[in-house]
Scaffold this active site. Structure first.
Site, PDB file in Angstrom:
ATOM      1  NE  ARG A 144      -4.765  25.134 -23.489  1.00 17.34           N
ATOM      2  CZ  ARG A 144      -5.739  24.926 -24.175  1.00 17.34           C
ATOM      3  NH1 ARG A 144      -6.143  25.842 -25.313  1.00 17.34           N
ATOM      4  NH2 ARG A 144      -6.945  23.870 -24.088  1.00 17.34           N
ATOM      5  NE  ARG A 191     -16.942  24.066 -36.930  1.00 11.77           N
ATOM      6  CZ  ARG A 191     -15.913  24.477 -36.254  1.00 11.77           C
ATOM      7  NH1 ARG A 191     -14.939  23.440 -35.627  1.00 11.77           N
ATOM      8  NH2 ARG A 191     -15.491  25.719 -36.149  1.00 11.77           N
ATOM      9  N   GLY A 205     -15.379  29.989 -27.789  1.00 14.44           N
ATOM     10  CA  GLY A 205     -15.849  28.904 -26.728  1.00 14.44           C
ATOM     11  C   GLY A 205     -14.601  28.583 -25.724  1.00 14.44           C
ATOM     12  NE  ARG A 225     -19.433  26.558 -29.330  1.00 18.54           N
ATOM     13  CZ  ARG A 225     -18.298  26.357 -29.525  1.00 18.54           C
ATOM     14  NH1 ARG A 225     -17.594  27.561 -29.943  1.00 18.54           N
ATOM     15  NH2 ARG A 225     -17.491  25.489 -29.334  1.00 18.54           N
ATOM     16  CE  LYS A 274     -15.850  21.102 -31.016  1.00 16.99           C
ATOM     17  NZ  LYS A 274     -15.013  21.297 -30.129  1.00 16.99           N
ATOM     18  CD  GLN A 291     -13.314  24.707 -25.968  1.00 18.81           C
ATOM     19  OE1 GLN A 291     -14.617  24.704 -25.813  1.00 18.81           O
ATOM     20  NE2 GLN A 291     -12.813  25.605 -26.918  1.00 18.81           N
ATOM     21  CB  SER A 326     -14.318  18.907 -23.659  1.00 25.29           C
ATOM     22  OG  SER A 326     -14.175  20.068 -23.761  1.00 25.29           O
ATOM     23  CG  ASP A 340     -10.918  22.733 -33.643  1.00 26.20           C
ATOM     24  OD1 ASP A 340     -12.185  22.363 -33.086  1.00 26.20           O
ATOM     25  OD2 ASP A 340     -10.100  23.091 -32.840  1.00 26.20           O
ATOM     26  NE  ARG A 358     -11.588  25.578 -36.279  1.00 26.62           N
ATOM     27  CZ  ARG A 358     -10.221  26.005 -36.312  1.00 26.62           C
ATOM     28  NH1 ARG A 358      -9.458  26.301 -37.262  1.00 26.62           N
ATOM     29  NH2 ARG A 358      -9.826  26.492 -35.089  1.00 26.62           N
TER      30      ARG A 358
HETATM   31  C1  S3P Z   1      -9.854  23.738 -27.866  1.00 27.53           C
HETATM   32  C2  S3P Z   1     -10.569  22.513 -27.771  1.00 27.53           C
HETATM   33  C3  S3P Z   1     -11.427  22.007 -28.721  1.00 27.53           C
HETATM   34  C4  S3P Z   1     -11.443  22.796 -29.853  1.00 27.53           C
HETATM   35  C5  S3P Z   1     -11.530  24.102 -29.599  1.00 27.53           C
HETATM   36  C6  S3P Z   1      -9.999  24.620 -28.996  1.00 27.53           C
HETATM   37  C7  S3P Z   1      -9.071  24.139 -26.951  1.00 27.53           C
HETATM   38  O1  S3P Z   1     -12.720  22.014 -27.976  1.00 27.53           O
HETATM   39  O2  S3P Z   1     -12.682  22.538 -30.580  1.00 27.53           O
HETATM   40  O3  S3P Z   1     -11.670  24.734 -31.050  1.00 27.53           O
HETATM   41  O4  S3P Z   1      -8.370  25.317 -27.208  1.00 27.53           O
HETATM   42  O5  S3P Z   1      -9.078  23.729 -25.821  1.00 27.53           O
HETATM   43  P1  S3P Z   1     -13.234  20.606 -27.080  1.00 27.53           P
HETATM   44  O6  S3P Z   1     -12.093  20.333 -26.242  1.00 27.53           O
HETATM   45  O7  S3P Z   1     -14.512  21.329 -26.275  1.00 27.53           O
HETATM   46  O8  S3P Z   1     -13.576  19.506 -27.953  1.00 27.53           O
END
Ligand code: S3P
Length: 435
Positions: free
Chosen positions: A28, A348, A96, A124, A344, A171, A169, A317, A390
């Site tokens: 970010r 996992r 991702g 993914r 993931k 993300q 999520s 995670d 991981r």
């Molecule tokens: C992340 C959010 C998580 C996490 C990833 C990093 C982020 O994913 O698993 O390693 O930086 O926003 P999700 O929000 O899709 O679960």
């Protein structure tokens, strides 16, 4: 590229360790620093391959970025409208976070982009970001079943939306907020469970108004971000390996310093404490809008628990290493509500169950979790990480309770999130050699 760890059995963890910077915050810092006006100076930046993929992508879009040099990065922000068309597809590697967050940010640009990645990332799901972005008016083409590469075309304007996420999520939430910076009107995102809020905090630190009402977070488009200084704390997701290792290995006493303890990330601490771990947060402080503490971990006998489902997104995670904690606990641990683990960097649930069974541990995967029967020790063995960073690190830590060496295959991707893992691990008492 293939890399093997051989980890000697037994030992304990001692000393003081600062693990590398937080991956989420590092991504970010580049993205928001790039579209801010003015300079953003970052310290503690994670020089892992995932964050470096994000950095290369923004360089390819004309953003002057200096570094990384021992965690220091300087970004000369180009402003919300200052990105330029890249000459070729942006390669997100294994990340991702790069692909999902950038898809939101790029949906609002006046040029086309293609986002691609490695074999794991190409499997993914991206429909979870593409669908709501399309509802905002974005033009995004995915491959069948919503898979990458993503082709993003410019549109006249994005419209703010009111979106309730079907999966918890960060993300997806972040992708929509980033698109929302470019949209007309207000973009509101409601989350079914609390997820990490680094995007909201960093936007706030850069002077952009973000509103939160209950489970809904919103931004109004067309505002301005101002470059700022960002001190990236150590990644609690990387510290987690050592929290579990020190808990499991008799005689351990370890201090993990400057760890990010944002309450949207501390599920690992809460779950381990429910299992009986001896974890103490010392010297709590706030650094650039993010809470930070030192964490002291001493060995303690762990017991199995039913992991509360509301803690799952707060430790999403950390499940690979939590499964190792469960394997070393007395009694049974049950994880439910964690189907996200199947999409993931690897599946996992399945890959961890396969590895645990090789160590003779009773591990029964379910569609959304796992049931693990703990045992005191396990033999060694050869584990395939399936290229998942991981999983590789989790089985390295498992060697602390093994009777013979554990060999872990396909560990090159550890460098995506934790460059220098074996050196850090060896510094505090693990014995990892590479081949
Ligand atoms: C992340 C959010 C998580 C996490 C990833 C990093 C982020 O994913 O698993 O390693 O930086 O926003 P999700 O929000 O899709 O679960």
């Amino acid at each position: 590229m293939k890399h093997t760890y051989i980890v000697s059995p037994g030992g304990s963890l001692q000393g003081v360790l600062r693990v590398p910077g937080d991956k989420s915050i590092s991504h970010r810092s580049i993205m928001l620093g790039a579209i801010a006006t003015g300079v953003t100076r970052v310290t503690g930046f994670l020089e892992g391959e995932d964050a470096l993929s994000t950095m290369s992508a923004f360089r390819a879009m004309g953003v002057p970025i200096e570094g990384p040099d021992r965690g220091r990065v300087t970004i000369e922000g180009v402003g919300l409208q200052g990105l330029q068309a890249p000459r070729q597809a942006l390669d997100c590697g294994n990340s991702g976070t790069s692909m999902r967050l950038m898809s939101g940010l790029l949906a609002g640009q006046s040029f086309a982009t293609t986002l691609t990645g490695d074999a794991s990332l190409q499997r993914r799901p991206m429909g979870r970001v593409a669908d709501p972005l399309r509802a905002m008016g974005a033009q995004i083409h995915t491959q069948p079943k919503g898979l990458p590469p993503l082709e993003i075309k410019p549109v006249a304007a994005l419209q703010g939306i009111d979106y309730t996420m079907p999966v918890a999520s960060a993300q997806v939430k972040s992708a929509l907020l980033l698109a929302g910076l470019y949209a007309q009107g207000v973009t509101r995102v409601t989350e079914p469970e609390v997820t990490r809020d680094h995007t909201e905090r960093m936007l706030g630190a850069m002077g952009y108004e973000v509103r939160r009402e209950g489970a809904t977070v919103s931004v109004r488009g067309q505002g301005k971000l101002h470059g700022t200084d960002i001190d990236v704390p150590a990644d609690i997701s990387s510290a987690a390996f050592f929290m579990v290792g020190a808990s499991l290995a008799p005689g351990s006493d370890l201090l993990l310093t400057h760890v990010g303890v944002n309450p949207t990330r501390t599920g690992i601490v809460q779950i381990l404490q429910l299992m009986g771990a001896d974890l103490t947060l010392l010297n709590p402080r706030e650094v650039g809008g993010e809470p930070v503490a030192d964490i002291r971990v001493r060995h303690a006998p762990l017991h199995g628990i039913d992991v509360p489902e509301n803690l799952v997104p707060l430790a999403i995670d950390e499940f690979p290493i939590l499964f190792i904690a469960a394997a070393g606990a007395t009694g049974r641990t049950v994880v439910r509500g964690a189907a996200e683990l199947r999409v993931k960097e690897s599946d996992r649930i399945q890959v961890m169950a396969d590895g645990l069974r090789i160590l003779g541990i009773q591990a029964d995967p379910t569609p959304d979790g796992m049931v693990i029967q703990g045992q005191n020790h396990w033999p060694g063995g050869v584990i395939h990480s399936q290229g998942d960073h991981r999983i590789a690190m989790s089985f390295a830590v498992a060697a602390l309770r093994a009777q013979q060496a554990i060999t872990i295959l396909d560990c090159a991707n550890v460098a995506t999130s934790f460059p220098g893992f074996s050196a850090c691990a060896n510094q505090v008492g693990l014995q990892v050699t590479g081949a």
